[in-house]
Each structure stands twice: as structure tokens, then as C-alpha cells.
Design an enzyme around this catalytic site. Structure first.
Site, PDB file in Angstrom:
ATOM      1  N   CYS A 163       0.000  -2.503  -8.305  1.00 50.21           N
ATOM      2  CA  CYS A 163      -0.713  -2.962  -9.489  1.00 50.21           C
ATOM      3  C   CYS A 163      -1.748  -4.041  -9.179  1.00 50.21           C
ATOM      4  CB  CYS A 163       0.263  -3.424 -10.542  1.00 50.21           C
ATOM      5  SG  CYS A 163       1.490  -4.540  -9.932  1.00 50.21           S
ATOM      6  N   LYS A 212      -0.141  13.254   7.304  1.00 52.13           N
ATOM      7  CA  LYS A 212      -1.331  13.523   6.469  1.00 52.13           C
ATOM      8  C   LYS A 212      -1.085  14.735   5.590  1.00 52.13           C
ATOM      9  CE  LYS A 212      -2.821  10.714   6.725  1.00 52.13           C
ATOM     10  NZ  LYS A 212      -2.854   9.400   7.229  1.00 52.13           N
ATOM     11  N   GLU A 263       1.422  13.993   2.789  1.00 55.75           N
ATOM     12  CA  GLU A 263       0.918  13.058   1.785  1.00 55.75           C
ATOM     13  C   GLU A 263      -0.065  13.711   0.819  1.00 55.75           C
ATOM     14  OE1 GLU A 263       0.631   8.621   3.605  1.00 55.75           O
ATOM     15  OE2 GLU A 263      -0.635  10.092   4.579  1.00 55.75           O
ATOM     16  N   LYS A 292      -1.827   2.710  -2.454  1.00 49.33           N
ATOM     17  CA  LYS A 292      -2.605   2.393  -1.264  1.00 49.33           C
ATOM     18  C   LYS A 292      -2.030   1.209  -0.507  1.00 49.33           C
ATOM     19  CE  LYS A 292      -6.036   2.636   1.610  1.00 49.33           C
ATOM     20  NZ  LYS A 292      -5.885   3.655   2.649  1.00 49.33           N
ATOM     21  N   TRP A 297       2.076  -0.951 -11.995  1.00 49.05           N
ATOM     22  CA  TRP A 297       2.859   0.067 -11.278  1.00 49.05           C
ATOM     23  C   TRP A 297       4.299  -0.338 -11.527  1.00 49.05           C
ATOM     24  CZ3 TRP A 297       6.252   0.441  -7.043  1.00 49.05           C
ATOM     25  CH2 TRP A 297       6.352   1.702  -6.462  1.00 49.05           C
ATOM     26  N   GLU A 340       1.120  11.958  13.020  1.00 47.99           N
ATOM     27  CA  GLU A 340       0.094  11.595  12.042  1.00 47.99           C
ATOM     28  C   GLU A 340      -0.411  12.842  11.317  1.00 47.99           C
ATOM     29  OE1 GLU A 340      -0.689   8.998  10.630  1.00 47.99           O
ATOM     30  OE2 GLU A 340      -2.721   9.231   9.886  1.00 47.99           O
ATOM     31  N   HIS A 388      15.800  22.025  21.150  1.00 45.22           N
ATOM     32  CA  HIS A 388      17.080  21.348  20.909  1.00 45.22           C
ATOM     33  C   HIS A 388      17.448  21.339  19.428  1.00 45.22           C
ATOM     34  CE1 HIS A 388      17.317  20.110  25.061  1.00 45.22           C
ATOM     35  NE2 HIS A 388      16.091  19.640  24.996  1.00 45.22           N
ATOM     36  N   ARG A 424      -5.527   1.739  -5.959  1.00 41.96           N
ATOM     37  CA  ARG A 424      -4.248   1.237  -5.473  1.00 41.96           C
ATOM     38  C   ARG A 424      -3.059   1.984  -6.072  1.00 41.96           C
ATOM     39  NH1 ARG A 424      -4.813  -4.563  -4.010  1.00 41.96           N
ATOM     40  NH2 ARG A 424      -2.767  -4.892  -4.879  1.00 41.96           N
ATOM     41  N   ASN A 469       1.955  -9.318 -10.943  1.00 43.84           N
ATOM     42  CA  ASN A 469       2.331  -8.345  -9.908  1.00 43.84           C
ATOM     43  C   ASN A 469       3.542  -8.914  -9.188  1.00 43.84           C
ATOM     44  OD1 ASN A 469       0.010  -7.036 -10.577  1.00 43.84           O
ATOM     45  ND2 ASN A 469      -1.116  -7.609  -8.724  1.00 43.84           N
ATOM     46  N   GLY A 470       4.523  -8.071  -8.921  1.00 51.84           N
ATOM     47  CA  GLY A 470       5.705  -8.534  -8.205  1.00 51.84           C
ATOM     48  C   GLY A 470       6.959  -8.313  -9.025  1.00 51.84           C
TER      49      GLY A 470
HETATM   50  N1  HGA Z   1       7.614  -6.111 -12.301  1.00 56.02           N
HETATM   51  C1  HGA Z   1       6.451  -5.912 -13.126  1.00 56.02           C
HETATM   52  C2  HGA Z   1       5.188  -5.762 -12.284  1.00 56.02           C
HETATM   53  C3  HGA Z   1       5.248  -4.549 -11.427  1.00 56.02           C
HETATM   54  C4  HGA Z   1       4.445  -4.620 -10.149  1.00 56.02           C
HETATM   55  O1  HGA Z   1       4.139  -5.647  -9.590  1.00 56.02           O
HETATM   56  N2  HGA Z   1       4.099  -3.455  -9.566  1.00 56.02           N
HETATM   57  O2  HGA Z   1       3.446  -3.425  -8.350  1.00 56.02           O
HETATM   58  C5  HGA Z   1       6.610  -4.732 -14.049  1.00 56.02           C
HETATM   59  O3  HGA Z   1       7.430  -3.830 -13.794  1.00 56.02           O
HETATM   60  O4  HGA Z   1       5.912  -4.689 -15.050  1.00 56.02           O
END
Ligand code: HGA
Length: 605
Positions: A2, A484, A487, A600, A73, A480, A503, A27, A99-100
């Protein structure tokens, strides 16, 4: 993952923020939102979906400054309109984007609910809005600081106070926050790509820092209140370098950019006078480099695989024992850190959470680590304090192509340097320098075979499973290639050392399961031909990526690359496999630049 954008200044924040969110789209995210202050009130809009969906729900005449905006995210609570950021306190005075992960969110939420707070979302982030609103303090800065002292976890956050519109407060602990310095206006972002249209002058916050950002500047400090000194960095990337130009996909554009990207990696670093390379950023004397007894490379995904190639290059050219390990595994196994080992952390973004944690583990135990990173001034680059920037330019597609190639090239430069300090002769150095100089043109020639590779891709696209095999340095190339393909095309692909096929996996070889064999013309050529015979005996289709020259066995498809020096061959052999993955994905109708479930820059655990 995010993203965060913020603006404070005389202009209307809304178009700046929405445009910034578009820049961060690469991202990967699931919802988006925006808040601005206008006439003493917070105005917000948010929704599940893309930034273009947010643009539909932003009401007309939605104007104001300061403002903050977010792409989420989800980690806590499903992607939904309600859970999208910004989150507000009950009185709608404070708006937070984050974010976090707030690790003690459940306990804080229970406490706040006990005090009568009614939550509007399932996110961990919302506790921050209510906490900040409940904190004592004259300024927003003091309130945010007080709230963060109660919180454990990771954050990159930006906070608005309806009643104090003269600043945005930002803080960082584990998730990047960058300030952009303009002319009587300031910008905030989680990634400089959202800022480069407006300013090239940026400051990166460090973990544990908080900053009050005003239109005319900023003041940063620790959570305890001690002021911190910040260094300005200049971003060299232009806004246009984030566009697709005439290409249909960023991935295809980035594959095409490889000759120039490798030129940039090599630029100013070849030292023909002493037949070595010049790597100013590693900041280690010849004496210190001579004391190294071992090399350990750490990275995730393609960065780890580039590290496997790098370790082989270092072993070959410097005769130092070298190995690579996924950073995520390394950090959790209580690794033995040796003083005479050089640790190398590889990350395109320089923000990969697991790699950063591995760097911190090495440093905590007194180890020496250098970074191989693309984004200048990024967290891993700063945490390492020394290293090699690959200068590949922005990579927007989720899957790495040019940064893989440039990282391998940077490893070749480092291996040459370490080798020339040891036993690599001037003649060998000259041979490698000539090989490195020729790479950009040879890369261009591989890309010119796209039509043939697309033909092979249309055959491969019908398969459900594929194997990629190679020996020695051909094995990371196979890894790789398989990564690729997985993904971008969602075709199940496995990489094996060619010698391992018999094997186990040979049991699965059948007419509907193709194998891609990395087949350089080297000492192991006859061994790889035997592998091909074994596959053909089970009626498995075989595609090869190889050098010019006749093949002693019939195969179902051939991709060719120019012959380089043996140590550099893997760099070229990997290129057709990028194009192959791209065209298989195209044939299968996949979302090439944003593969499902992937992001990303992986800034969470
Ligand atoms: N924990 C928060 C933010 C999510 C986040 O940092 N995503 O990369 C949420 O879930 O809204």
C-alpha cells in the site's frame, strides 16, 4: 504494497494526491481513499477497487489543503469501502492513513471500546485515529507522538488534524516515508515515484522518527522528542520514466530497456588501466576486501536468484566460498555471523521487509553488509551504508526483468573487483572487461528474436506444467525462467538442476509436459545433451536456450543468444526466458503488469 501520498501548500491537494496514487498503483493494492481539509472540516472519499474507482466517488468541488491519500493492501479486515483508509476519530477531527501492522490493535481496540468508542471498520489502523484524538497535547505532533508510544508494530503514517491545518504529521517505523521538498509546498509519499513530478529533492525518514511537515519545511525528531538531522537526496528518475510509452505493458518496456539499463550499471565502473572495476560505493579498502574469507548473499524472489548467480560469479572469479540464501529464511534461523564474511543484501526497491530484517540481524551481530539496490536512498541502501546501485531506472512491472539482469551485471563487477584483488590475472580481467562492454549490444540482439520466441510461447501456453533445468550457472537461469513464467502466466513451472531430473521429476515427464533446457556451449554441454535425450526418451517436448551451432539432438524449439565469456553467459541466457514468460502470459490473457496476489515492493512480513 500500500501507498501514501500527502500534500501541503497553496495549491489544491486533490489532483496532486490522485495523480500520486496513480503513480503508486504498480505496488499492488485493493482500495483507495483521500482526505483534505477545507473550511475547518475534513472531507473524505474512499472505496474498494482502483484509483479510477476512487475518482468516480470523489464529489465535484472536492478541494482543499493539506490532504492525504492512500492505496490499501489489506492485512486486517477484508478489502471494502469501510476498511479503506483514511480512518477518522469519532468527532471526525483526525484523519489517518497507515502502511504496516499495529500488533497490539486488538487490545487497544478493546480499551477504546470500553471507553465508549464505536469503531467503523475492522482495521488495525482505526485505533490510531481514536488514540491520537484521545491524547493530551497542544499540537498534533505531540498527540501523534503520545499515541505512538502506546503502539507496537510497524507504521508509515500520515495524519491530518481538521483544527490544525498548518501541518501534516508523518511517522515511520518499518514502512517507508519520504518527504518531498518543494517551493513553499511539501509532499509526502511512501515511495519517491509519487513525488518526482513535483520535486527531485527528497528526505527519507528513518525508523522511530516522526516529522511535522509544513508548507515551508519540516522538523523531524525521535518519538522521545530529540531532534534529528536529515540529509537531502536528489532523485534522478524523471516522471516520464514511469510511463509505458508506446509499449502495451511495463514488463515488455522494461525487457526492452535492458541494453541501456546494463550500460547504466556499467557506466564509469570499468577500469581498463588495471583491468578491474571501480566501485566507489562499497567503501572498503583493498586490505579489508582481502581479509574477506566468505561471501553470503541475501535476497527474496528474483533478487535471491540473482544472488545465486552472483555467488557463483564470486566463487569463479575471486575463488572465495560464496552462497546465497533467501533473506526470509536466514533471518529466522539464528545465523552464525562471521567477522570475515561479507554479507550482500539484494533488493530492487531497497524496502523488502525480509531483506531489511536480515540486514539488521547481520548488523546487530557485528557483521559487515553491503547492498545491491536499485532505488537510491532506499531503506536497505541506507541501512547498509555501502554498496552498489544498479541504476536500472524505475521498474514498474511487478515482475523483475531489467533489475535481475542489472543485478547480475553488478555482481560481475564486484566479482571482477574481488578477483583482481586476489588471483585473477590482468589478462583475465581484460577478458571480462571486454565481455562486460559487449553485453548491451548482445542483449539487444537477443531481443530482436522476439517473433520466434512468441511462436514458441504459443505452444507452451497450452501446457499446464513445465520444467526448467540447467547445470551449474545454468540452474539459477532455469530458476529465474520458471519464476517468471509462474508469476506472469500462472502456468505451473518448476526448476531443477538438470542432474536431479533422474532423481525424481523425470516421473512426470510426458508428451504434455515441456521442459526448457538451459544449454550453454560449455564443458557441461554433453551432459545437458544427455539430459535432453532422457527427456526425449519419455516423449517430453524440449525447448532449449543455447548458443549458435548445430545441436546433436532434435528439439522442439530453440532460442539463441550470443556467446559471451563463460562467466557472463548466464546474463544473456536468461533474456529469452523473460520474453517467453511475457508471451505465454499474453497468450493466456493474464494481467501482466499486476499478477494476481503479488505486489511490487514487499514491505510486510
Ligand atoms: N494494516 C492496515 C494497512 C495495511 C498495509 O500496510 N498493507 O501493506 C490495513 O489492513 O488496513
Amino acid at each position: 504494497m500500500c501507498g501514501i501520498v500527502g500534500y501541503i501548500g497553496k495549491r489544491d491537494a486533490t489532483p496532486i494526491l490522485l495523480e500520486g496514487l496513480h503513480r503508486l498503483e504498480y505496488r499492488g493494492y485493493d482500495s483507495a481513499g483521500i482526505a483534505v481539509v477545507r473550511d475547518g472540516a475534513l472531507r473524505t472519499a474512499k472505496c474498494k477497487g482502483r484509483v479510477r474507482d476512487l475518482e468516480q466517488v470523489v464529489p465535484p468541488r472536492f478541494r482543499g489543503s493539506p490532504g492525504i491519500a492512500h492505496t490499501r493492501w489489506a492485512t486486517h479486515g477484508e478489502p471494502s469501502d469501510r476498511n479503506a483508509h483514511p480512518h477518522l476519530d469519532t468527532a471526525e477531527r483526525i484523519a489517518v492513513i497507515h502502511n504496516g501492522i499495529i500488533e497490539n490493535a486488538a487490545a487497544l481496540r478493546r480499551r477504546l471500546e470500553g471507553e465508549g468508542v464505536a469503531f467503523r471498520s475492522e482495521t488495525d489502523t482505526e485505533v490510531l485515529a481514536h488514540l491520537i484524538a484521545a491524547m493530551p497535547g497542544e499540537s498534533l505532533l505531540e498527540r501523534v507522538r503520545a499515541a505512538l508510544r502506546l503502539v507496537t508494530g510497524t507504521w508509515g503514517l500520515a495524519v491530518l488534524d481538521r483544527d490544525r491545518p498548518e501541518s501534516i504529521v508523518v511517522a515511520r517505523n518499518g514502512s517507508p516515508v519520504v518527504l518531498g521538498i518543494g517551493d513553499k509546498e511539501m509532499f509526502v509519499a511512501s515511495d519517491p515515484s509519487a513525488l518526482v513530478r513535483h520535486t527531485k529533492s527528497v528526505v527519507h525518514l528513518d525508523d522511530g522518527e516522526i516529522a511535522e511537515v509544513r508548507a515551508d519545511g519540516f522538523a523531524s525528531s525521535t518519538l522521545d522528542g530529540g531532534p534529528t538531522e536529515k540529509v537531502r537526496h536528489t532523485v534522478t528518475w524523471t516522471d516520464e520514466s514511469f510511463d509505458k510509452g508506446s509499449f502495451t505493458h511495463h514488463m515488455r518496456k522494461e525487457i526492452d530497456e535492458q541494453p541501456d539499463a546494463v550500460r547504466a550499471t556499467l557506466s564509469g565502473r570499468l577500469e581498463p588501466r588495471f583491468q578491474t572495476s571501480h566501485l566507489g560505493g562499497i567503501e572498503m579498502t583493498a586490505r579489508e576486501l582481502l581479509d574477506i574469507r566468505r561471501v553470503k548473499v541475501l535476497g527474496c524472489g528474483s533478487a535471491y536468484i540473482a544472488g545465486l548467480l552472483g555467488a557463483q560469479l564470486i566463487e569463479q572469479l575471486a575463488r572465495l566460498p560464496a552462497s546465497a540464501e533467501p533473506a526470509s529464511e536466514f533471518r529466522y534461523r539464528n545465523p552464525v555471523i562471521e567477522p570475515d564474511t561479507l554479507y550482500i543484501a539484494v533488493s530492487q526497491s531497497g524496502e523488502t521487509f525480509d531483506t531489511l530484517a536480515a540486514v539488521q540481524e547481520v548488523k546487530r551481530k557485528g557483521g559487515r553488509v553491503l547492498g545491491i539496490v536499485n532505488v537510491v536512498g532506499s531503506t536497505i541502501a541506507r541501512e547498509c551504508g555501502r554498496g552498489i546501485y544498479i541504476h536500472a531506472g524505475p521498474e514498474v512491472a511487478v515482475v523483475s526483468t531489467k533489475t535481475f539482469t542489472c543485478t547480475a551485471t553488478a555482481f560481475a563487477l564486484l566479482a571482477l573487483h574481488l578477483g583482481r584483488i586476489r588471483d585473477l590475472s590482468t589478462a583475465q580481467g581484460a577478458r571480462l572487461i571486454a565481455g562486460l562492454k559487449a553485453l548491451p549490444e548482445q542483449i539487444g540482439a537477443v531481443l530482436a528474436q522476439e517473433a520466434d520466441i512468441a511462436g514458441l510461447a504459443s505452444q507452451l501456453a497450452r501446457a499446464e506444467h513445465a520444467y526448467f533445468v540447467g547445470r551449474a550457472s545454468g540452474y539459477p537461469v532455469a530458476m529465474e525462467g520458471a519464476l517468471k513464467l509462474k508469476e506472469v502466466s500462472y502456468l505451473h513451472a518448476e526448476a531443477y538442476p538438470a542432474s536431479e531430473l533422474k532423481h525424481g521429476p523425470l516421473a512426470l515427464i510426458a508428451p504434455e509436459t515441456p521442459t526448457i533446457v538451459v544449454l550453454p556451449r560449455d564443458d557441461l554441454f554433453p551432459k545437458n545433451i544427455s539430459t535432453i535425450e532422457e527427456i526425449r526418451a519419455r516423449k517430453g517436448p524440449v525447448f532449449v536456450v543455447t548458443h549458435e551451432g548445430d545441436l546433436p539432438v532434435p528439439v522442439d524449439g530453440v532460442m539463441r543468444v550470443a556467446k559471451s565469456e563463460p562467466e557472463l553467459d548466464p546474463i544473456l541466457l536468461g533474456l529469452p526466458l523473460q520474453l517467453l514468460a511475457y508471451h505465454v502470459a499474453l497468450a493466456r490473457g493474464c494481467d501482466i503488469d499486476k499478477p494476481r496476489n503479488l505486489a511490487k515492493s514487499v514491505t510486510v512480513e
